[in-house]
Design an enzyme around this catalytic site. Sequence first.
Site, PDB file in Angstrom:
ATOM      1  CB  CYS A 190      42.257  35.349  42.906  1.00  0.00           C
ATOM      2  SG  CYS A 190      43.577  35.803  44.039  1.00  0.00           S
ATOM      3  CB  CYS A 243      42.919  43.335  44.517  1.00  0.00           C
ATOM      4  SG  CYS A 243      42.351  42.254  45.861  1.00  0.00           S
TER       5      CYS A 243
END
Length: 264
Positions: free
Chosen positions: A73, A183
């Site tokens: 992440c 992302c």
Amino acid sequence: MSSQPIGIFDSGIGGTSIWKEIATLLPYENTIYLADNKNAPYGTKNKDDIVKLSIKNVERLLAYDCKIIVVACNTATTNAIKILRTTFDIPFIGIEPAIKPAALYSQTKRIGVLATKGTLSSELFAKTSDLYTNDIEILEVIGSGLVDLIEANKIDSKEMYSLLSSYIQPLIDKGIDYLVLGCTHYPYLTSILKQILPPQIYIIDSGLAVAKQTQHVLESHQLSQTTTLTGTHLLYSNHDPVILDTILKDSATNIPYQVSFLDF
Ligand code: DGL
């Protein structure tokens, strides 16, 4: 020691884009993946909350005896990895937007970075992008709402297409030649992005680089799996395992895995 699993976490299903690269590159390794869907998105949260959630995920992975943790992440990495590394005595691998290769190869000297607010406003991202702004213009765009739509299983929706177009068209107009996906949810948007982007704009993400870095750190710490049995892959969602299963059914066809609910 070496048969202990690799622990991987993300705010939701996005980090499976990294998990797939790891499971493919290191087929004998066992993995445990935590999708913190209950608390997604992380990208709109403040640093303290992202740190707290990251610590909670790491503690749960350590309860499974993981030998290394991959923070799959960008938002958690750019906000929390420094604190994770000082809090826990275990190797961590993080993921950051791949600005370096994009800056290196850009001909137009303009690159786009699509990421969450949490990533783009982090100190670590500012530091990394400062390193490459000498002769390169970095155009940052917050992908507001994209993670919510992905988590709601609306990847191939009209809503997604028009939201994504509204973020990408201004970058096309400004002459970027690289679009960095900052992302881990966004690689699932690649086929829609290819419909929006002209062919001379390349999409770049950090998935394979993270898998290679994981391999390197395992080897240098003598933590690699020594057997040649196919690894087991357990993926846990604390909200709705069906969404996780749905995305993997379509994209992780060659990897044996099991998805379940876990309260964490
Ligand atoms: N997939 C994560 C990232 O790479 C988090 C997205 C979110 O939860 O906002 O940034």
